[in-house]
Write a protein that holds these residues in place. Structure first.
Motif, PDB file in Angstrom:
ATOM      1  N   ALA A 139     100.069  81.323  75.265  1.00 36.35           N
ATOM      2  CA  ALA A 139     100.170  82.682  75.812  1.00 36.35           C
ATOM      3  C   ALA A 139     100.823  83.620  74.802  1.00 36.35           C
ATOM      4  CB  ALA A 139     100.967  82.661  77.120  1.00 36.35           C
ATOM      5  N   GLN A 140     101.784  83.104  74.055  1.00 35.44           N
ATOM      6  CA  GLN A 140     102.415  83.882  72.986  1.00 35.44           C
ATOM      7  C   GLN A 140     101.383  84.230  71.912  1.00 35.44           C
ATOM      8  OE1 GLN A 140     105.811  81.824  71.408  1.00 35.44           O
ATOM      9  NE2 GLN A 140     106.437  83.503  70.071  1.00 35.44           N
ATOM     10  N   LEU A 141     100.518  83.266  71.575  1.00 39.08           N
ATOM     11  CA  LEU A 141      99.454  83.509  70.599  1.00 39.08           C
ATOM     12  C   LEU A 141      98.475  84.563  71.113  1.00 39.08           C
ATOM     13  CD1 LEU A 141      97.770  82.914  68.080  1.00 39.08           C
ATOM     14  CD2 LEU A 141      96.856  80.894  69.249  1.00 39.08           C
ATOM     15  N   VAL A 142      98.121  84.497  72.389  1.00 38.71           N
ATOM     16  CA  VAL A 142      97.220  85.486  72.993  1.00 38.71           C
ATOM     17  C   VAL A 142      97.816  86.887  72.856  1.00 38.71           C
ATOM     18  CG1 VAL A 142      96.240  86.288  75.177  1.00 38.71           C
ATOM     19  CG2 VAL A 142      96.107  83.866  74.573  1.00 38.71           C
ATOM     20  N   LYS A 143      99.102  87.005  73.117  1.00 39.10           N
ATOM     21  CA  LYS A 143      99.787  88.297  72.990  1.00 39.10           C
ATOM     22  C   LYS A 143      99.731  88.794  71.548  1.00 39.10           C
ATOM     23  CE  LYS A 143     104.281  90.558  73.708  1.00 39.10           C
ATOM     24  NZ  LYS A 143     104.499  91.032  72.323  1.00 39.10           N
ATOM     25  N   TYR A 144     100.080  87.940  70.608  1.00 40.12           N
ATOM     26  CA  TYR A 144     100.104  88.340  69.206  1.00 40.12           C
ATOM     27  C   TYR A 144      98.711  88.723  68.706  1.00 40.12           C
ATOM     28  CZ  TYR A 144     104.905  86.552  68.849  1.00 40.12           C
ATOM     29  OH  TYR A 144     106.251  86.351  69.001  1.00 40.12           O
ATOM     30  N   TYR A 145      97.705  87.970  69.133  1.00 45.43           N
ATOM     31  CA  TYR A 145      96.342  88.271  68.688  1.00 45.43           C
ATOM     32  C   TYR A 145      95.893  89.636  69.226  1.00 45.43           C
ATOM     33  CZ  TYR A 145      91.353  87.810  67.767  1.00 45.43           C
ATOM     34  OH  TYR A 145      90.077  88.036  67.324  1.00 45.43           O
ATOM     35  N   ALA A 146      96.252  89.927  70.483  1.00 43.08           N
ATOM     36  CA  ALA A 146      95.874  91.221  71.070  1.00 43.08           C
ATOM     37  C   ALA A 146      96.554  92.379  70.355  1.00 43.08           C
ATOM     38  CB  ALA A 146      96.230  91.238  72.559  1.00 43.08           C
ATOM     39  N   GLU A 147      97.761  92.141  69.826  1.00 45.76           N
ATOM     40  CA  GLU A 147      98.489  93.190  69.124  1.00 45.76           C
ATOM     41  C   GLU A 147      98.048  93.345  67.671  1.00 45.76           C
ATOM     42  OE1 GLU A 147     102.778  92.627  71.459  1.00 45.76           O
ATOM     43  OE2 GLU A 147     102.450  91.756  69.458  1.00 45.76           O
ATOM     44  N   ASN A 148      97.331  92.346  67.190  1.00 40.48           N
ATOM     45  CA  ASN A 148      96.974  92.263  65.771  1.00 40.48           C
ATOM     46  C   ASN A 148      95.873  93.263  65.419  1.00 40.48           C
ATOM     47  OD1 ASN A 148      96.686  91.322  63.157  1.00 40.48           O
ATOM     48  ND2 ASN A 148      96.652  89.164  63.769  1.00 40.48           N
ATOM     49  N   ASN A 149      95.999  93.906  64.275  1.00 36.40           N
ATOM     50  CA  ASN A 149      94.927  94.777  63.788  1.00 36.40           C
ATOM     51  C   ASN A 149      93.780  93.982  63.160  1.00 36.40           C
ATOM     52  OD1 ASN A 149      96.210  97.182  64.525  1.00 36.40           O
ATOM     53  ND2 ASN A 149      97.440  97.189  62.650  1.00 36.40           N
ATOM     54  N   TRP A 150      94.036  92.723  62.843  1.00 39.34           N
ATOM     55  CA  TRP A 150      93.005  91.859  62.270  1.00 39.34           C
ATOM     56  C   TRP A 150      92.273  91.158  63.401  1.00 39.34           C
ATOM     57  CZ3 TRP A 150      95.662  88.883  57.639  1.00 39.34           C
ATOM     58  CH2 TRP A 150      96.194  89.826  56.752  1.00 39.34           C
ATOM     59  N   ARG A 151      90.972  90.989  63.253  1.00 37.90           N
ATOM     60  CA  ARG A 151      90.173  90.261  64.233  1.00 37.90           C
ATOM     61  C   ARG A 151      89.495  89.070  63.562  1.00 37.90           C
ATOM     62  NH1 ARG A 151      93.016  91.714  67.347  1.00 37.90           N
ATOM     63  NH2 ARG A 151      92.757  93.118  69.122  1.00 37.90           N
ATOM     64  N   GLY A 152      88.791  88.278  64.354  1.00 37.09           N
ATOM     65  CA  GLY A 152      88.089  87.128  63.802  1.00 37.09           C
ATOM     66  C   GLY A 152      89.051  86.011  63.422  1.00 37.09           C
ATOM     67  N   LYS A 153      88.602  85.121  62.552  1.00 34.05           N
ATOM     68  CA  LYS A 153      89.373  83.937  62.191  1.00 34.05           C
ATOM     69  C   LYS A 153      90.672  84.284  61.481  1.00 34.05           C
ATOM     70  CE  LYS A 153      85.401  80.836  61.934  1.00 34.05           C
ATOM     71  NZ  LYS A 153      84.579  79.944  61.059  1.00 34.05           N
ATOM     72  N   MET A 154      90.646  85.314  60.621  1.00 35.24           N
ATOM     73  CA  MET A 154      91.857  85.688  59.905  1.00 35.24           C
ATOM     74  C   MET A 154      92.916  86.245  60.857  1.00 35.24           C
ATOM     75  SD  MET A 154      91.649  84.718  56.876  1.00 35.24           S
ATOM     76  CE  MET A 154      93.164  85.502  56.320  1.00 35.24           C
ATOM     77  N   GLY A 155      92.471  87.032  61.837  1.00 33.59           N
ATOM     78  CA  GLY A 155      93.406  87.547  62.828  1.00 33.59           C
ATOM     79  C   GLY A 155      93.997  86.428  63.669  1.00 33.59           C
ATOM     80  N   TYR A 156      93.154  85.447  64.005  1.00 29.72           N
ATOM     81  CA  TYR A 156      93.622  84.310  64.796  1.00 29.72           C
ATOM     82  C   TYR A 156      94.630  83.488  63.994  1.00 29.72           C
ATOM     83  CZ  TYR A 156      93.485  80.185  67.791  1.00 29.72           C
ATOM     84  OH  TYR A 156      93.838  79.148  68.611  1.00 29.72           O
ATOM     85  N   LEU A 157      94.318  83.233  62.707  1.00 24.81           N
ATOM     86  CA  LEU A 157      95.216  82.475  61.847  1.00 24.81           C
ATOM     87  C   LEU A 157      96.557  83.184  61.697  1.00 24.81           C
ATOM     88  CD1 LEU A 157      95.712  80.085  59.957  1.00 24.81           C
ATOM     89  CD2 LEU A 157      94.650  81.406  58.111  1.00 24.81           C
ATOM     90  N   ARG A 158      96.505  84.495  61.541  1.00 21.54           N
ATOM     91  CA  ARG A 158      97.741  85.270  61.436  1.00 21.54           C
ATOM     92  C   ARG A 158      98.584  85.122  62.698  1.00 21.54           C
ATOM     93  NH1 ARG A 158      98.000  91.841  60.460  1.00 21.54           N
ATOM     94  NH2 ARG A 158     100.163  91.946  59.774  1.00 21.54           N
ATOM     95  N   GLY A 159      97.911  85.139  63.863  1.00 16.72           N
ATOM     96  CA  GLY A 159      98.616  84.955  65.127  1.00 16.72           C
ATOM     97  C   GLY A 159      99.222  83.571  65.250  1.00 16.72           C
TER      98      GLY A 159
END
Length: 293
Positions: A139-159
């Motif tokens: 759930a923490q990862l879901v939050k971070y990914y939603a806040e992230n300006n990056w999308r796709g695999k790189m955004g997910y990895l960053r999260g």
């Protein structure tokens, strides 16, 4: 037979005009009547409710990702109207879980001729979960990914990196009909399905229509156990990932924990109450062998 198509025009970032043309062409010479209604991202629940009330359809098809499917399913729970799923989003986890066909013509055949099969859902606090909900790490990862300006695999990895850097154990109390206990865990999952949208199988024995859900307690972060989620070499080590079935459960945390339902971040909570809603949703599936089409 009236078939109502609820379409999310922005899901998956793809134009849906070619898809509506395909649907219209498929049903042109048939008695099944397609009706198109489009979501606007602002009042989606009201749009779905009003469309069902106005058109009185025999079948409703959600055209979009998991979020679209959930919005439509919430308005079909407990009714006799079956749900069709035409995956057209960035996340199509439920379609994958149901092993639905990949091509549009095969899916349209199901909407016209398929069998309505019962599907469970989980009532989680004031929400409905068709797939997976959890507190803690994911759930923490879901939050971070939603806040992230990056999308796709790189955004997910960053999260993922940010989540692992800020991870913490939760002090948890779990109360079910069969047992009550306290433990520490990085995450607790309430699973109606087997896998996340990433393909990670968190609940190997999960069934969508068995009248129960599974509680998965992630006690330890183990590379080997994470590897098993993608390549099923062996069962999980129960000392690290503990799984048990339930029909109702209450989870309490000493401190507020991140909480998500079907990929949507819901904020921080200290208590989750869940119960199974067995067979309250019906989903259109391919005709059973020997059935007329």
């Amino acid at each position: 037979m009236k078939i109502l198509f609820i379409i999310n025009p922005v899901s998956g970032g793809n134009d849906k005009s070619a898809l509506t043309d395909d649907i219209t062409a498929y049903f042109r010479n048939m008695e099944n009547e397609p009706i198109f209604v489009f979501l606007d991202g602002k009042q989606d629940g009201r749009i779905v409710r009003n469309a069902i009330s106005e058109h009185q359809p025999d079948r409703v098809v959600a055209v979009g990702g998991d979020g679209t499917v959930k919005i439509v399913a919430e308005h079909l729970m407990g009714t006799a109207i079956p749900l069709g799923i035409l995956p057209a989003g960035s996340a199509n986890g439920l379609a994958r879980e149901l092993a639905l066909p990949a091509t549009t013509p095969e899916l349209l055949d199901i909407f016209a001729n398929g069998t309505a099969q019962p599907l469970d859902a989980i009532s989680v606090n004031d929400d409905i979960c068709l797939h997976l909900s959890d507190i803690g790490l994911n759930a923490q990862l879901v939050k971070y990914y939603a806040e992230n300006n990056w999308r796709g695999k790189m955004g997910y990895l960053r999260g993922v990196v940010r989540t692992l850097y800020r991870k913490r154990l939760l002090d948890i109390e779990i109360h079910s009909k069969k047992e009550s206990f306290a433990c520490q865990a990085f995450m607790v999952v309430l699973a109606n399905a087997r896998m996340y949208g990433t393909g990670a199988i968190i609940n190997p024995e999960g069934e969508l229509s068995d009248g129960a859900f599974e509680v998965i307690i992630l006690r330890d972060l183990s590379f080997w156990e994470f590897l098993k989620m993608f390549w099923r070499y062996k069962p999980f080590d129960p000392n690290k990932i503990h799984i048990f079935p339930a029909t109702s459960i209450t989870i309490r945390t000493r401190r507020k924990a991140y909480f998500q339902v079907d990929g949507e971040y819901k904020g921080k909570i200290k208590e989750v109450k869940a119960r199974i809603r067995s067979g309250e949703l019906t989903v259109l599936m391919p005709p059973q062998a020997g059935e007329p089409t």
